[in-house]
Design a protein around this motif. Structure first.
Motif, PDB file in Angstrom:
ATOM      1  N   LEU A  13       0.827  -1.208   0.000  1.00 14.03           N
ATOM      2  CA  LEU A  13       0.000   0.000   0.000  1.00 14.03           C
ATOM      3  C   LEU A  13       0.861   1.257   0.000  1.00 14.03           C
ATOM      4  CD1 LEU A  13      -2.817  -1.093   2.483  1.00 14.03           C
ATOM      5  CD2 LEU A  13      -3.108  -0.581   0.053  1.00 14.03           C
ATOM      6  N   THR A  14       2.012   1.201   0.650  1.00 15.58           N
ATOM      7  CA  THR A  14       2.923   2.343   0.641  1.00 15.58           C
ATOM      8  C   THR A  14       3.433   2.613  -0.766  1.00 15.58           C
ATOM      9  OG1 THR A  14       3.601   1.930   2.925  1.00 15.58           O
ATOM     10  CG2 THR A  14       5.077   3.267   1.584  1.00 15.58           C
ATOM     11  N   LEU A  15       3.761   1.554  -1.497  1.00 13.02           N
ATOM     12  CA  LEU A  15       4.180   1.727  -2.893  1.00 13.02           C
ATOM     13  C   LEU A  15       3.047   2.295  -3.733  1.00 13.02           C
ATOM     14  CD1 LEU A  15       6.219  -1.559  -3.491  1.00 13.02           C
ATOM     15  CD2 LEU A  15       7.116   0.774  -3.344  1.00 13.02           C
ATOM     16  N   PHE A  16       1.827   1.801  -3.487  1.00 12.03           N
ATOM     17  CA  PHE A  16       0.664   2.307  -4.219  1.00 12.03           C
ATOM     18  C   PHE A  16       0.451   3.791  -3.905  1.00 12.03           C
ATOM     19  CE2 PHE A  16      -4.003   3.041  -4.359  1.00 12.03           C
ATOM     20  CZ  PHE A  16      -4.197   2.853  -5.719  1.00 12.03           C
ATOM     21  N   GLN A  17       0.615   4.172  -2.653  1.00 12.60           N
ATOM     22  CA  GLN A  17       0.468   5.579  -2.265  1.00 12.60           C
ATOM     23  C   GLN A  17       1.503   6.452  -2.961  1.00 12.60           C
ATOM     24  OE1 GLN A  17       1.515   6.714   1.818  1.00 12.60           O
ATOM     25  NE2 GLN A  17      -0.343   7.954   1.879  1.00 12.60           N
ATOM     26  N   ASP A  18       2.738   6.001  -2.981  1.00 12.95           N
ATOM     27  CA  ASP A  18       3.811   6.774  -3.624  1.00 12.95           C
ATOM     28  C   ASP A  18       3.540   6.963  -5.112  1.00 12.95           C
ATOM     29  OD1 ASP A  18       5.124   6.920  -1.205  1.00 12.95           O
ATOM     30  OD2 ASP A  18       6.522   5.290  -1.643  1.00 12.95           O
ATOM     31  N   SER A  19       3.130   5.902  -5.788  1.00 16.24           N
ATOM     32  CA  SER A  19       2.871   6.010  -7.226  1.00 16.24           C
ATOM     33  C   SER A  19       1.640   6.870  -7.493  1.00 16.24           C
ATOM     34  CB  SER A  19       2.700   4.623  -7.841  1.00 16.24           C
ATOM     35  OG  SER A  19       1.557   3.959  -7.313  1.00 16.24           O
ATOM     36  N   THR A  20       0.623   6.754  -6.632  1.00 14.08           N
ATOM     37  CA  THR A  20      -0.586   7.567  -6.791  1.00 14.08           C
ATOM     38  C   THR A  20      -0.268   9.044  -6.603  1.00 14.08           C
ATOM     39  OG1 THR A  20      -1.995   5.758  -6.018  1.00 14.08           O
ATOM     40  CG2 THR A  20      -2.920   7.972  -5.921  1.00 14.08           C
ATOM     41  N   ARG A  21       0.559   9.353  -5.625  1.00 16.86           N
ATOM     42  CA  ARG A  21       0.949  10.750  -5.401  1.00 16.86           C
ATOM     43  C   ARG A  21       1.674  11.308  -6.612  1.00 16.86           C
ATOM     44  NH1 ARG A  21       3.330  12.993   0.233  1.00 16.86           N
ATOM     45  NH2 ARG A  21       1.227  12.261   0.738  1.00 16.86           N
ATOM     46  N   ARG A  22       2.593  10.546  -7.157  1.00 18.81           N
ATOM     47  CA  ARG A  22       3.334  11.020  -8.329  1.00 18.81           C
ATOM     48  C   ARG A  22       2.411  11.239  -9.519  1.00 18.81           C
ATOM     49  NH1 ARG A  22       7.120   7.147  -6.493  1.00 18.81           N
ATOM     50  NH2 ARG A  22       6.390   5.643  -8.069  1.00 18.81           N
ATOM     51  N   LEU A  23       1.438  10.336  -9.690  1.00 22.36           N
ATOM     52  CA  LEU A  23       0.511  10.482 -10.807  1.00 22.36           C
ATOM     53  C   LEU A  23      -0.304  11.760 -10.696  1.00 22.36           C
ATOM     54  CD1 LEU A  23      -0.804   6.833 -11.302  1.00 22.36           C
ATOM     55  CD2 LEU A  23       0.615   8.144 -12.883  1.00 22.36           C
ATOM     56  N   PHE A  24      -0.842  12.030  -9.515  1.00 19.17           N
ATOM     57  CA  PHE A  24      -1.640  13.250  -9.358  1.00 19.17           C
ATOM     58  C   PHE A  24      -0.782  14.491  -9.576  1.00 19.17           C
ATOM     59  CE2 PHE A  24      -4.949  10.702  -7.118  1.00 19.17           C
ATOM     60  CZ  PHE A  24      -6.033  11.160  -7.830  1.00 19.17           C
ATOM     61  N   ASP A  25       0.414  14.501  -8.997  1.00 20.84           N
ATOM     62  CA  ASP A  25       1.274  15.678  -9.124  1.00 20.84           C
ATOM     63  C   ASP A  25       1.720  15.903 -10.560  1.00 20.84           C
ATOM     64  OD1 ASP A  25       1.084  16.240  -6.439  1.00 20.84           O
ATOM     65  OD2 ASP A  25       2.997  15.330  -5.888  1.00 20.84           O
ATOM     66  N   ARG A  26       2.024  14.827 -11.266  1.00 16.96           N
ATOM     67  CA  ARG A  26       2.577  14.961 -12.616  1.00 16.96           C
ATOM     68  C   ARG A  26       1.503  15.114 -13.679  1.00 16.96           C
ATOM     69  NH1 ARG A  26       4.963  10.146 -13.122  1.00 16.96           N
ATOM     70  NH2 ARG A  26       3.349   9.258 -14.479  1.00 16.96           N
ATOM     71  N   GLU A  27       0.411  14.365 -13.551  1.00 17.96           N
ATOM     72  CA  GLU A  27      -0.545  14.265 -14.645  1.00 17.96           C
ATOM     73  C   GLU A  27      -1.763  15.178 -14.511  1.00 17.96           C
ATOM     74  OE1 GLU A  27       0.052  12.605 -17.317  1.00 17.96           O
ATOM     75  OE2 GLU A  27       1.854  11.537 -16.625  1.00 17.96           O
ATOM     76  N   PHE A  28      -2.101  15.593 -13.293  1.00 15.58           N
ATOM     77  CA  PHE A  28      -3.356  16.319 -13.106  1.00 15.58           C
ATOM     78  C   PHE A  28      -3.179  17.721 -12.522  1.00 15.58           C
ATOM     79  CE2 PHE A  28      -4.432  11.740 -12.693  1.00 15.58           C
ATOM     80  CZ  PHE A  28      -5.217  11.624 -13.827  1.00 15.58           C
ATOM     81  N   VAL A  29      -2.241  17.885 -11.599  1.00 18.18           N
ATOM     82  CA  VAL A  29      -2.057  19.204 -10.978  1.00 18.18           C
ATOM     83  C   VAL A  29      -1.802  20.299 -12.012  1.00 18.18           C
ATOM     84  CG1 VAL A  29      -0.543  20.573  -9.481  1.00 18.18           C
ATOM     85  CG2 VAL A  29      -1.365  18.330  -8.713  1.00 18.18           C
ATOM     86  N   PRO A  30      -0.972  20.053 -13.044  1.00 24.89           N
ATOM     87  CA  PRO A  30      -0.722  21.123 -14.023  1.00 24.89           C
ATOM     88  C   PRO A  30      -1.961  21.629 -14.753  1.00 24.89           C
ATOM     89  CG  PRO A  30       0.953  19.418 -14.209  1.00 24.89           C
ATOM     90  CD  PRO A  30      -0.109  18.877 -13.307  1.00 24.89           C
ATOM     91  N   ASP A  31      -3.028  20.819 -14.813  1.00 23.97           N
ATOM     92  CA  ASP A  31      -4.233  21.215 -15.548  1.00 23.97           C
ATOM     93  C   ASP A  31      -5.291  21.889 -14.669  1.00 23.97           C
ATOM     94  OD1 ASP A  31      -3.448  20.265 -18.075  1.00 23.97           O
ATOM     95  OD2 ASP A  31      -3.985  18.209 -17.522  1.00 23.97           O
ATOM     96  N   GLU A  32      -5.076  21.892 -13.366  1.00 25.76           N
ATOM     97  CA  GLU A  32      -6.111  22.391 -12.457  1.00 25.76           C
ATOM     98  C   GLU A  32      -6.482  23.843 -12.718  1.00 25.76           C
ATOM     99  OE1 GLU A  32      -8.208  22.089  -9.534  1.00 25.76           O
ATOM    100  OE2 GLU A  32      -8.415  20.087 -10.360  1.00 25.76           O
ATOM    101  N   GLU A  33      -5.503  24.684 -12.992  1.00 29.55           N
ATOM    102  CA  GLU A  33      -5.803  26.101 -13.215  1.00 29.55           C
ATOM    103  C   GLU A  33      -6.712  26.271 -14.431  1.00 29.55           C
ATOM    104  OE1 GLU A  33      -3.597  30.450 -13.818  1.00 29.55           O
ATOM    105  OE2 GLU A  33      -2.401  28.632 -13.538  1.00 29.55           O
ATOM    106  N   LYS A  34      -6.403  25.557 -15.508  1.00 30.13           N
ATOM    107  CA  LYS A  34      -7.263  25.622 -16.699  1.00 30.13           C
ATOM    108  C   LYS A  34      -8.663  25.119 -16.373  1.00 30.13           C
ATOM    109  CE  LYS A  34      -7.352  22.493 -19.943  1.00 30.13           C
ATOM    110  NZ  LYS A  34      -7.095  21.615 -21.118  1.00 30.13           N
ATOM    111  N   TRP A  35      -8.748  24.038 -15.647  1.00 30.49           N
ATOM    112  CA  TRP A  35     -10.051  23.475 -15.295  1.00 30.49           C
ATOM    113  C   TRP A  35     -10.859  24.426 -14.428  1.00 30.49           C
ATOM    114  CZ3 TRP A  35      -7.873  18.056 -13.528  1.00 30.49           C
ATOM    115  CH2 TRP A  35      -7.431  17.364 -14.658  1.00 30.49           C
ATOM    116  N   ARG A  36     -10.186  25.102 -13.504  1.00 30.31           N
ATOM    117  CA  ARG A  36     -10.911  26.060 -12.645  1.00 30.31           C
ATOM    118  C   ARG A  36     -11.527  27.171 -13.486  1.00 30.31           C
ATOM    119  NH1 ARG A  36      -6.422  25.409  -9.191  1.00 30.31           N
ATOM    120  NH2 ARG A  36      -5.537  27.391  -9.873  1.00 30.31           N
ATOM    121  N   LYS A  37     -10.799  27.642 -14.479  1.00 30.30           N
ATOM    122  CA  LYS A  37     -11.293  28.742 -15.304  1.00 30.30           C
ATOM    123  C   LYS A  37     -12.498  28.322 -16.151  1.00 30.30           C
ATOM    124  CE  LYS A  37      -6.910  31.238 -15.570  1.00 30.30           C
ATOM    125  NZ  LYS A  37      -5.778  31.651 -16.452  1.00 30.30           N
ATOM    126  N   GLN A  38     -12.491  27.073 -16.631  1.00 31.91           N
ATOM    127  CA  GLN A  38     -13.609  26.625 -17.473  1.00 31.91           C
ATOM    128  C   GLN A  38     -14.697  25.918 -16.672  1.00 31.91           C
ATOM    129  OE1 GLN A  38     -11.365  24.254 -20.266  1.00 31.91           O
ATOM    130  NE2 GLN A  38     -11.708  22.333 -19.158  1.00 31.91           N
TER     131      GLN A  38
END
Length: 384
Positions: A13-38
């Protein structure tokens, strides 16, 4: 400050948590500002989340899921809240609606919907709230009336999370308007090219602006009777009540993660910020306020840790889940408010995460059942 790992965590589960954190930070966080605007994420986000294994993590593999447990759901919910990625509600889609289907659906319904939910081809929503019925689900006015081999669904829903993109909607409707709670049923509506179904406006919210929240309208929509969840009419209210502890615990998990993020952001800010020739952290008021926040966050984490253990072993009850939901969301708002104050004027600027947290967290005291309803549930259990 490092937070001890929950008792239910293990190496996998610790490995799953680490990979999940990286996925959110890398793949989704950069798009949040655009999503908030639309005011909504792009539809592709669901396909991306499916490809990355973030959807339906606790569904059996035979239905296309990850084969995990509630622990995996809690990790995804925690990391999504920590990352402040609100553009898609995986909780509603994977951790709630998918479990309605798994627990109450026929084998045909499971095979038809769950694999497509796991890939993101289907986006799930739950249509409970109406303009005149929020926490009081017995008062919904939407109806599903039999006509030959179909249900004719009529009514309107509001505040529907994932409302813009959802193409598989669990509609809370009255199949017997005279029977009160015993007349409530859950009817699954597939919206693709469905006559009579339409989406209203995207609702402009105080916070969580990237999450699509919409009005939905059902104008004599014809749905096959085979789409009734549970095969027997009148079971909807009981089905909802049985699944609510899971939903409320996930809200508490997110609140704990947000508290942790708020404290970490504020600690870093006060260490860097110079006031009267010294770091803000060196001032006693700052240190005392952060100590108070840390204490609250630690207590919340321990309580929610215990609740997750109870959910995993099947002993989490409605009252304890209500306690977790109301108290953590209340404390989350309190901690964020204290942390915002320590940021001074910058805390009011949306470029700082703490300002967005302040707006985003407030709905936690409302959705999943208002905190006043949570206290009523607890009080009733005390006098039963």
């Amino acid at each position: 400050m490092d937070t001890p790992q929950p008792r239910w965590m293990d190496a996998d589960l610790t490995l799953f948590q680490d990979s999940t954190r990286r996925l959110f930070d890398r793949e989704f966080v950069p798009d949040e500002e655009k999503w908030r605007k639309q005011q909504h994420a792009d539809r592709e986000v669901w396909h991306k989340a499916g490809r990355m294994g973030l959807l339906c993590v606790s569904m059996p593999e035979v239905y296309g899921g990850g084969g995990g447990s509630f622990a995996h759901e809690a990790i995804v919910a925690s990391e999504q809240a920590r990352a402040m990625v609100y553009g898609f509600s995986n909780n509603v889609h994977s951790a709630i609606l998918a479990h309605y289907i798994l627990n109450y659906g026929t084998e045909s319904q499971k095979q038809r919907w769950l694999p497509k939910m796991a890939t993101g081809e289907l986006v799930g929503a739950i249509a409970m709230s109406e303009p005149g019925a929020g926490s009081d689900l017995k008062s919904v006015r939407t109806t599903a009336v039999k006509d030959g081999g179909v249900y004719v669904v009529s009514g309107s829903k509001t505040f529907i999370t994932n409302g813009l993109h959802a193409n598989l909607i669990c509609v809370v409707a009255k199949t017997d308007p005279q029977a009160g709670a015993r007349g409530v049923s859950l009817v699954m509506v597939e919206t693709q090219d469905l006559p009579g179904f339409r989406r209203g406006r995207l609702l402009e919210k105080l916070g969580q602006k990237s999450l699509d929240t919409a009005e939905l309208f059902f104008d004599s929509v014809r749905v096959p009777q085979a789409n009734l969840l549970g095969e027997v009419e009148g079971k909807g209210f009981t089905q909802l009540m049985q699944q609510l502890p899971r939903e409320r615990l996930l809200i508490a998990v997110g609140a704990v993660a947000t508290m942790r993020r708020a404290i970490d952001e504020t600690l870093a800010y006060t260490q860097a910020r110079q006031v009267f020739g010294q770091p803000l952290i060196d001032m006693q008021n700052t240190r005392f306020k952060l100590a108070e926040c840390e204490t609250v966050a630690t207590i919340a984490a321990r309580f929610v840790d215990d609740c997750v253990n109870r959910q995993l072993d099947g002993t989490l009850d409605l009252s304890t889940a209500a306690m977790a939901k109301w108290w953590t969301t209340q404390m989350n708002c309190q901690v964020i408010d204290e942390c915002l104050q320590l940021h001074g004027g910058y805390g009011y600027m949306l470029e700082y995460p703490i300002a967005r947290m302040y707006a985003d967290a407030r709905v936690g005291k409302i959705y999943g059942g208002s905190n006043e309803i949570m206290k009523e549930i607890i009080a009733r259990s005390m006098t039963a």
